[in-house]
Design an enzyme around this catalytic site. Sequence first.
Site, PDB file in Angstrom:
ATOM      1  N   LYS A 172      -9.074  88.493 -18.078  1.00  0.00           N
ATOM      2  CA  LYS A 172      -8.946  89.297 -16.867  1.00  0.00           C
ATOM      3  C   LYS A 172      -9.979  88.779 -15.877  1.00  0.00           C
ATOM      4  O   LYS A 172     -11.180  88.896 -16.101  1.00  0.00           O
ATOM      5  CB  LYS A 172      -9.183  90.772 -17.150  1.00  0.00           C
ATOM      6  N   GLY A 203     -12.795 103.205 -10.803  1.00  0.00           N
ATOM      7  CA  GLY A 203     -13.472 104.426 -11.203  1.00  0.00           C
ATOM      8  C   GLY A 203     -13.285 105.614 -10.274  1.00  0.00           C
ATOM      9  O   GLY A 203     -13.823 106.691 -10.518  1.00  0.00           O
ATOM     10  N   ALA A 211      -7.067  99.727 -11.919  1.00  0.00           N
ATOM     11  CA  ALA A 211      -8.143 100.460 -11.240  1.00  0.00           C
ATOM     12  C   ALA A 211      -7.633 101.631 -10.413  1.00  0.00           C
ATOM     13  O   ALA A 211      -6.636 101.520  -9.701  1.00  0.00           O
ATOM     14  CB  ALA A 211      -8.987  99.536 -10.362  1.00  0.00           C
ATOM     15  N   GLY A 212      -8.333 102.746 -10.537  1.00  0.00           N
ATOM     16  CA  GLY A 212      -8.066 103.910  -9.713  1.00  0.00           C
ATOM     17  C   GLY A 212      -7.184 104.967 -10.332  1.00  0.00           C
ATOM     18  O   GLY A 212      -7.001 106.047  -9.757  1.00  0.00           O
ATOM     19  N   ASN A 267      -9.663 102.325 -17.533  1.00  0.00           N
ATOM     20  CA  ASN A 267     -10.807 102.611 -18.390  1.00  0.00           C
ATOM     21  C   ASN A 267     -11.349 104.006 -18.077  1.00  0.00           C
ATOM     22  O   ASN A 267     -11.282 104.924 -18.885  1.00  0.00           O
ATOM     23  CB  ASN A 267     -11.887 101.561 -18.215  1.00  0.00           C
ATOM     24  N   THR A 268     -11.859 104.195 -16.847  1.00  0.00           N
ATOM     25  CA  THR A 268     -12.499 105.457 -16.492  1.00  0.00           C
ATOM     26  C   THR A 268     -11.548 106.638 -16.607  1.00  0.00           C
ATOM     27  O   THR A 268     -11.974 107.742 -16.970  1.00  0.00           O
ATOM     28  CB  THR A 268     -13.050 105.381 -15.053  1.00  0.00           C
TER      29      THR A 268
END
Length: 256
Positions: A98, A159, A185-186, A207-208
């Site tokens: 990545k 995040g 992301a997001g 992830n987050t």
Amino acid sequence: MNDPFVLAGREFRSRLIVGTGKYRDPAETREALERSGADIVTVALRRVELSPGKPSLLDAIDRKRFTLLPNTAGCFDAEEAIRTCHLARELGMTDFVKLEVIGDKRTLFPDAEETLRAAKVLVKEGFVVLPYTTDDPVMAKKLEDAGCAAVMPLAAPIGSGLGIRNPYNIRIILEQAKVPVIVDAGVGTASDAAIAMELGCHGVLMNTGIAGAKDPLLMAEAMRDAVIAGRKAFLAGRVPKKLHAAASSPESGLIS
């Protein structure tokens, strides 16, 4: 469903890719990964303890169960990112990487120019490059033309949990791309993941959204189910949107 996720010629069952940061401990990391149903997990090499004999995040990942996707998080130019990918190769990890080159420390938006420059080098060196990029259709096409195996436009800043801020650009990217499009992301909750899949995205990376939840283990299951539901809805084809109501039962043969 017989609907595998094909990435650079490899088939995966799950279309959810998950990160390994921000969990409370290795036990929670292991359990969250398992409950997510993911086949691919990503690890930020620059943030992992790699000293011999010391505990490492990598110890929490069953390498027989998961495909490891090293990432270049924390890199701010092409040279840093390329060196990090070389480290992954030296450690015997997969050639899947990545590619993440950050252009701004506050927003964590990608540096598109440096990302493209690194991608061209890494593709020539035989890496399977999955680049984190903006939701700019022009840059997505340039990355595909450079030989990247997928393009990974952000839904919102890393995040942030804001979900897909610009579905229209994502749709344009999907219309023109001949490689998988993975939202990266997001994503903040299950409905965000479902929307990404309903748009036609081939996968979602997060992830987050899982690790930052009040109950990460339950959220891992929710994200797993949302990706599956969103993919099924996309394949099924939603009803057209209409301004006015349309009766769900036939109007002929009504009792007067």
